[in-house]
Motif scaffolding. Structure first.
Motif, short mmCIF file in Angstrom:
data_model
loop_
_atom_site.label_atom_id
_atom_site.label_comp_id
_atom_site.label_asym_id
_atom_site.label_seq_id
_atom_site.Cartn_x
_atom_site.Cartn_y
_atom_site.Cartn_z
N PRO A 1 -19.89 88.23 56.47
CA PRO A 1 -20.92 87.86 57.61
C PRO A 1 -21.20 86.43 58.24
CG PRO A 1 -22.35 88.01 55.61
CD PRO A 1 -20.77 88.40 55.44
N MET A 2 -21.69 86.45 59.34
CA MET A 2 -22.47 85.12 59.74
C MET A 2 -23.63 84.58 59.00
SD MET A 2 -21.17 84.63 63.71
CE MET A 2 -21.96 86.10 64.39
N TRP B 1 -15.14 83.94 63.32
CA TRP B 1 -16.19 84.83 64.24
C TRP B 1 -15.89 84.38 65.58
CZ3 TRP B 1 -18.29 89.55 63.52
CH2 TRP B 1 -18.41 89.91 62.04
N GLY B 2 -15.02 83.38 65.98
CA GLY B 2 -14.78 83.08 67.42
C GLY B 2 -14.80 81.41 67.63
N ALA B 3 -15.32 80.61 66.65
CA ALA B 3 -14.96 79.16 66.80
C ALA B 3 -13.49 78.61 66.67
CB ALA B 3 -15.87 78.60 65.91
N GLU B 4 -13.28 77.57 67.06
CA GLU B 4 -11.87 77.12 66.70
C GLU B 4 -11.69 76.73 65.34
OE1 GLU B 4 -11.18 73.87 69.64
OE2 GLU B 4 -11.48 75.00 71.26
N ALA B 5 -12.69 76.36 64.64
CA ALA B 5 -12.65 76.25 63.27
C ALA B 5 -13.45 76.99 62.27
CB ALA B 5 -12.66 74.81 62.83
N PRO C 1 -16.32 82.23 58.27
CA PRO C 1 -14.95 83.43 58.22
C PRO C 1 -15.32 84.69 58.48
CG PRO C 1 -15.12 81.64 56.30
CD PRO C 1 -16.43 81.63 57.15
N LYS C 2 -14.35 85.49 58.94
CA LYS C 2 -14.83 86.88 59.36
C LYS C 2 -13.73 87.81 58.49
CE LYS C 2 -14.88 90.51 62.90
NZ LYS C 2 -14.45 90.98 64.36
#
Length: 228
Positions: free
Chosen positions: A140-141, A169-173, A111-112
């Motif tokens: 953060p990642m 941060w960019g993934a679909e899930a 999550p971002k």
């Protein structure tokens, strides 16, 4: 925004003594993240999660004990149709939140943007788009357990918190492996038992109306090792 990591560490050292002396271990050490845990003040059975891929996985990551915070892979909360999650977490008493403790992912599935809402049991994905969050976080990642301090003045008299993962941060899930809270809990009509989080806390600073007082949440999950 600052984050504090609470990942595992391993090392060995000697404290002197004879050959028959038992080696020192950290088995009984209390991590700083365990202090003021609100684990025992969460109404786990009433936790609900929208857009979870596996039913009740949102409830499972909150119910996961601190000792299992790094245990892969299950339970893990994964979003279903997109990268959003909406988790409603009620408490069994009034609480005052200090921080959010998370373990997510070291990939773009982390999550971002995370929005928190105090005392809102009526939110769905349509309503949350128009609701004003109590606090907005950027996380953060990382595959480590980390702690995000909250603005305590915003979290007095909290009966529930709704966690809205707005985007990753960019993934679909998005994925979350552990979710917990630190703070104080309130007992009505009684004196403070002991505030662990603030080393020099003054009970007068925690008084509320009608004789109500804040007290440190000292339950670390009981003798069974639950909680954090």
């Amino acid at each position: 925004m600052s984050h504090h990591c609470h990942d595992e560490h391993s090392h060995s050292h000697s404290h002197g003594g004879g050959a028959d002396e038992a080696p020192h271990t950290h088995d009984d050490d209390i991590s700083p993240a365990q202090q003021s845990s609100l684990y025992e003040h969460i109404d786990h059975d009433k936790i609900t999660t929208l857009n979870e891929l596996i039913p009740h996985s949102g409830r499972a990551i909150v119910k996961k004990p601190w000792s299992a915070r790094l245990s892969p892979p299950d339970p893990t909360l994964t979003s279903d149709s997109d990268d959003q999650l909406l988790i409603y977490i009620p408490f069994t008493s009034l609480v005052k939140l200090h921080s959010l403790v998370l373990r997510t992912s070291n990939t773009d599935a982390a999550p971002k943007t995370v929005k928190l809402y105090a005392n809102r049991d009526d939110l769905d994905f349509e309503e949350v788009e128009h609701a004003s969050p109590t606090q907005v976080l950027e996380t953060p990642m990382t595959g480590e357990v980390f702690e995000v301090p909250l603005r305590r003045a915003l979290w007095n008299g909290t009966r529930s918190v709704t966690v809205f993962v707005e985007e990753g941060w960019g993934a679909e899930a998005v994925e979350i492996g552990y979710l917990g809270f630190r703070g104080d809990w309130m007992r009505v009509g009684g004196p403070p038992v002991g505030i662990m989080y603030e080393a020099a806390a003054n009970p007068n600073d925690h008084k509320l109306k009608n004789g109500e007082t804040w007290e440190g949440a000292v339950g670390l999950g009981g003798g069974g090792g639950n909680g954090f």
